[in-house]
Design an enzyme around this catalytic site. Structure first.
Site, mmCIF file in Angstrom:
data_model
loop_
_atom_site.group_PDB
_atom_site.id
_atom_site.type_symbol
_atom_site.label_atom_id
_atom_site.label_comp_id
_atom_site.label_asym_id
_atom_site.label_seq_id
_atom_site.Cartn_x
_atom_site.Cartn_y
_atom_site.Cartn_z
ATOM 1 N N GLY A 68 -42.770 -45.184 3.698
ATOM 2 C CA GLY A 68 -43.822 -45.322 2.689
ATOM 3 C C GLY A 68 -45.182 -45.580 3.315
ATOM 4 O O GLY A 68 -45.984 -46.348 2.791
ATOM 5 N N ALA A 96 -49.462 -44.501 1.890
ATOM 6 C CA ALA A 96 -50.311 -45.182 0.894
ATOM 7 C C ALA A 96 -50.096 -46.687 0.996
ATOM 8 O O ALA A 96 -49.191 -47.147 1.712
ATOM 9 C CB ALA A 96 -49.950 -44.708 -0.516
ATOM 10 N N GLY A 97 -50.949 -47.421 0.274
ATOM 11 C CA GLY A 97 -50.724 -48.843 0.010
ATOM 12 C C GLY A 97 -50.328 -49.692 1.203
ATOM 13 O O GLY A 97 -50.930 -49.640 2.274
ATOM 14 N N ARG A 131 -45.354 -37.338 1.808
ATOM 15 C CA ARG A 131 -46.619 -36.588 1.882
ATOM 16 C C ARG A 131 -47.128 -36.531 3.322
ATOM 17 O O ARG A 131 -47.906 -37.379 3.758
ATOM 18 C CB ARG A 131 -47.654 -37.224 0.956
ATOM 19 C CG ARG A 131 -47.362 -36.965 -0.526
ATOM 20 C CD ARG A 131 -48.251 -37.758 -1.442
ATOM 21 N NE ARG A 131 -47.951 -39.177 -1.390
ATOM 22 C CZ ARG A 131 -48.627 -40.109 -2.047
ATOM 23 N NH1 ARG A 131 -49.648 -39.772 -2.806
ATOM 24 N NH2 ARG A 131 -48.276 -41.373 -1.949
ATOM 25 N N ASP A 148 -38.045 -38.115 3.136
ATOM 26 C CA ASP A 148 -37.729 -38.664 1.818
ATOM 27 C C ASP A 148 -36.535 -39.597 2.025
ATOM 28 O O ASP A 148 -35.463 -39.141 2.449
ATOM 29 C CB ASP A 148 -37.381 -37.511 0.873
ATOM 30 C CG ASP A 148 -37.087 -37.976 -0.547
ATOM 31 O OD1 ASP A 148 -36.731 -39.161 -0.739
ATOM 32 O OD2 ASP A 148 -37.194 -37.147 -1.457
ATOM 33 N N TYR A 184 -36.241 -52.291 -11.988
ATOM 34 C CA TYR A 184 -37.089 -52.510 -10.803
ATOM 35 C C TYR A 184 -36.832 -53.896 -10.213
ATOM 36 O O TYR A 184 -36.571 -54.041 -9.022
ATOM 37 C CB TYR A 184 -38.577 -52.348 -11.159
ATOM 38 C CG TYR A 184 -39.465 -52.692 -9.977
ATOM 39 C CD1 TYR A 184 -39.450 -51.903 -8.831
ATOM 40 C CD2 TYR A 184 -40.297 -53.816 -9.989
ATOM 41 C CE1 TYR A 184 -40.231 -52.227 -7.730
ATOM 42 C CE2 TYR A 184 -41.078 -54.138 -8.899
ATOM 43 C CZ TYR A 184 -41.046 -53.336 -7.768
ATOM 44 O OH TYR A 184 -41.814 -53.660 -6.680
ATOM 45 N N PRO A 223 -43.945 -59.844 -2.179
ATOM 46 C CA PRO A 223 -45.276 -60.058 -2.752
ATOM 47 C C PRO A 223 -45.266 -60.082 -4.277
ATOM 48 O O PRO A 223 -44.399 -59.490 -4.915
ATOM 49 C CB PRO A 223 -46.097 -58.848 -2.277
ATOM 50 C CG PRO A 223 -45.213 -58.074 -1.347
ATOM 51 C CD PRO A 223 -43.804 -58.455 -1.697
ATOM 52 N N GLY A 247 -55.046 -52.264 -4.776
ATOM 53 C CA GLY A 247 -55.386 -51.473 -3.600
ATOM 54 C C GLY A 247 -54.299 -50.521 -3.149
ATOM 55 O O GLY A 247 -54.347 -50.013 -2.027
ATOM 56 N N GLU A 279 -51.075 -47.514 -4.752
ATOM 57 C CA GLU A 279 -50.787 -46.586 -5.849
ATOM 58 C C GLU A 279 -49.696 -47.107 -6.776
ATOM 59 O O GLU A 279 -49.269 -46.414 -7.700
ATOM 60 C CB GLU A 279 -50.349 -45.230 -5.264
ATOM 61 C CG GLU A 279 -51.427 -44.559 -4.429
ATOM 62 C CD GLU A 279 -50.964 -43.247 -3.805
ATOM 63 O OE1 GLU A 279 -49.753 -42.939 -3.867
ATOM 64 O OE2 GLU A 279 -51.813 -42.549 -3.260
HETATM 65 P P1 NAP Z 1 -47.594 -47.331 -3.166
HETATM 66 O O1 NAP Z 1 -49.035 -47.417 -2.821
HETATM 67 O O2 NAP Z 1 -47.178 -46.542 -4.362
HETATM 68 O O3 NAP Z 1 -46.822 -46.795 -1.875
HETATM 69 C C1 NAP Z 1 -45.465 -46.477 -1.923
HETATM 70 C C2 NAP Z 1 -45.102 -45.662 -0.697
HETATM 71 O O4 NAP Z 1 -43.714 -45.346 -0.782
HETATM 72 C C3 NAP Z 1 -45.873 -44.368 -0.598
HETATM 73 O O5 NAP Z 1 -46.297 -44.207 0.736
HETATM 74 C C4 NAP Z 1 -44.850 -43.304 -0.950
HETATM 75 O O6 NAP Z 1 -45.117 -42.145 -0.156
HETATM 76 C C5 NAP Z 1 -43.561 -43.972 -0.484
HETATM 77 N N1 NAP Z 1 -42.365 -43.453 -1.127
HETATM 78 C C6 NAP Z 1 -42.026 -43.488 -2.434
HETATM 79 N N2 NAP Z 1 -40.852 -42.849 -2.620
HETATM 80 C C7 NAP Z 1 -40.444 -42.430 -1.394
HETATM 81 C C8 NAP Z 1 -39.317 -41.712 -0.932
HETATM 82 N N3 NAP Z 1 -38.360 -41.277 -1.765
HETATM 83 N N4 NAP Z 1 -39.214 -41.453 0.394
HETATM 84 C C9 NAP Z 1 -40.173 -41.860 1.247
HETATM 85 N N5 NAP Z 1 -41.264 -42.542 0.868
HETATM 86 C C10 NAP Z 1 -41.390 -42.817 -0.445
HETATM 87 O O7 NAP Z 1 -46.958 -48.788 -3.383
HETATM 88 P P2 NAP Z 1 -47.171 -50.179 -2.584
HETATM 89 O O8 NAP Z 1 -47.846 -51.120 -3.522
HETATM 90 O O9 NAP Z 1 -47.742 -49.949 -1.245
HETATM 91 O O10 NAP Z 1 -45.656 -50.644 -2.492
HETATM 92 C C11 NAP Z 1 -44.932 -50.661 -1.267
HETATM 93 C C12 NAP Z 1 -43.667 -51.481 -1.473
HETATM 94 O O11 NAP Z 1 -44.019 -52.798 -1.871
HETATM 95 C C13 NAP Z 1 -42.721 -50.952 -2.533
HETATM 96 O O12 NAP Z 1 -41.387 -51.135 -2.097
HETATM 97 C C14 NAP Z 1 -43.021 -51.822 -3.741
HETATM 98 O O13 NAP Z 1 -41.923 -51.925 -4.610
HETATM 99 C C15 NAP Z 1 -43.334 -53.135 -3.067
HETATM 100 N N6 NAP Z 1 -44.168 -54.063 -3.829
HETATM 101 C C16 NAP Z 1 -45.367 -53.698 -4.342
HETATM 102 C C17 NAP Z 1 -46.124 -54.638 -5.063
HETATM 103 C C18 NAP Z 1 -47.469 -54.310 -5.660
HETATM 104 O O14 NAP Z 1 -47.932 -55.045 -6.559
HETATM 105 N N7 NAP Z 1 -48.158 -53.293 -5.217
HETATM 106 C C19 NAP Z 1 -45.650 -55.945 -5.235
HETATM 107 C C20 NAP Z 1 -44.426 -56.287 -4.691
HETATM 108 C C21 NAP Z 1 -43.698 -55.345 -3.980
HETATM 109 P P3 NAP Z 1 -44.856 -40.630 -0.578
HETATM 110 O O15 NAP Z 1 -45.156 -40.508 -2.053
HETATM 111 O O16 NAP Z 1 -45.829 -39.866 0.299
HETATM 112 O O17 NAP Z 1 -43.438 -40.374 -0.209
#
Ligand code: NAP
Length: 246
Positions: free
Chosen positions: A4, A7-8, A30, A51, A144, A174, A179, A181
């Site tokens: 992942g 992004a993010g 991506r 993936d 989730y 977290p 900041g 997606e």
């Molecule tokens: P994000 O910006 O949406 O990034 C998610 C990343 O996961 C993207 O790079 C996406 O890349 C990748 N991804 C999704 N499905 C995938 C797949 N099947 N294979 C490979 N890569 C995949 O979200 P984020 O906020 O950085 O979240 C990262 C992690 O932190 C996640 O596990 C999320 O549940 C967790 N989290 C987020 C938050 C929050 O508030 N943001 C809070 C707690 C925990 P591609 O689309 O290019 O594959």
């Protein structure tokens, strides 16, 4: 290796770990975004189109990597997503299956693929991106939140299996973080996604990258089991009580 990384959090973690001196395999679907990251970070970053729900591709790791990238010492299991915020009886079944396939099956398959090398070298660290959603239920988090509860328990079960090995496992959980997606992916609407952060100062991906960097930098005898991080503007709100049924 970080999943992942397009992004993010994953992108911020890649930046941070390269700055810390690591060579980073940045994986995501991506590839073009990863190539942009590689242009920014140079030879220390290897972009990998992957993936995590493609279990055949995941099981081919690490042998499918170039030889000098195969000995992976750190796995950051960050790829994950929330889809929808509907109550359980209204939620979309395909969304549930995608979350389970990505957040649980993808994460365990990645771990299974890279753990043998860590154990053989008796050196390694698996960092999971869990969530406060796995610790504190809220309406609409249903599947989730449950996938992230799995991540927390999987972390602890791995610790049990790995007792006696110099391989560490950490769950970083977290709370509200902007900041990235995350909310756009979840709500599929830019205005609704922006509204999640209205009048708040949420965590930022760099805060999560700082935590991951710190966890990895601890002395070898220290295993940080769990880090839970919330922004100051967030707290668990206690148990809900319905007053319409009494
Ligand atoms: P994000 O910006 O949406 O990034 C998610 C990343 O996961 C993207 O790079 C996406 O890349 C990748 N991804 C999704 N499905 C995938 C797949 N099947 N294979 C490979 N890569 C995949 O979200 P984020 O906020 O950085 O979240 C990262 C992690 O932190 C996640 O596990 C999320 O549940 C967790 N989290 C987020 C938050 C929050 O508030 N943001 C809070 C707690 C925990 P591609 O689309 O290019 O594959």
């Amino acid at each position: 290796m970080g999943t992942g990384a397009s992004a993010g959090f994953g992108q911020a973690i890649a930046h941070r770990l390269v700055a810390d001196g690591y060579r980073v395999i940045a994986a995501a679907r991506r590839l073009s975004r990863l190539e942009t990251l590689a242009q920014e970070l140079g030879d220390a970053l290897y972009p990998l189109e992957l993936d995590v729900t493609d279990f055949k591709a995941v099981r081919a790791l690490p042998q499918s990597l170039p030889e000098d990238w195969q000995a992976v010492d750190v796995l950051v299991n960050n790829a994950g997503l929330a889809l929808g915020l509907d109550r359980a009886w209204q939620a979309d079944g395909d969304d549930w299956e995608t979350m389970i396939a990505t957040n649980i099956s993808g994460l365990v398959e990645m771990t299974r693929a890279l753990l043998p090398g860590m154990v053989a070298r008796n050196h390694g660290h698996v960092v999971m991106l869990g969530s406060t959603a796995g610790r504190y239920p809220y309406p609409g988090a249903n599947v989730y939140g449950s996938t992230k509860a799995f991540v927390e328990h999987f972390t602890q079960n791995l610790r049990s299996d790995l007792l006696g090995k110099a391989v560490r496992v950490t769950n970083v959980a977290p709370g509200l973080c902007g900041g990235s997606e995350f909310s756009l992916v979840r709500l599929r609407d830019a205005a609704l996604a922006d509204a999640v952060y209205d009048s708040t100062q949420p965590l930022q991906p760099e805060d999560i990258a700082e935590a991951v960097s710190w966890v990895l930098a601890q002395p070898p005898h220290v295993n940080v089991n769990l880090i839970e991080i919330m922004p100051l503007c967030q707290a668990s709100a206690g148990l809900a009580v319905d007053r319409t049924m009494g």
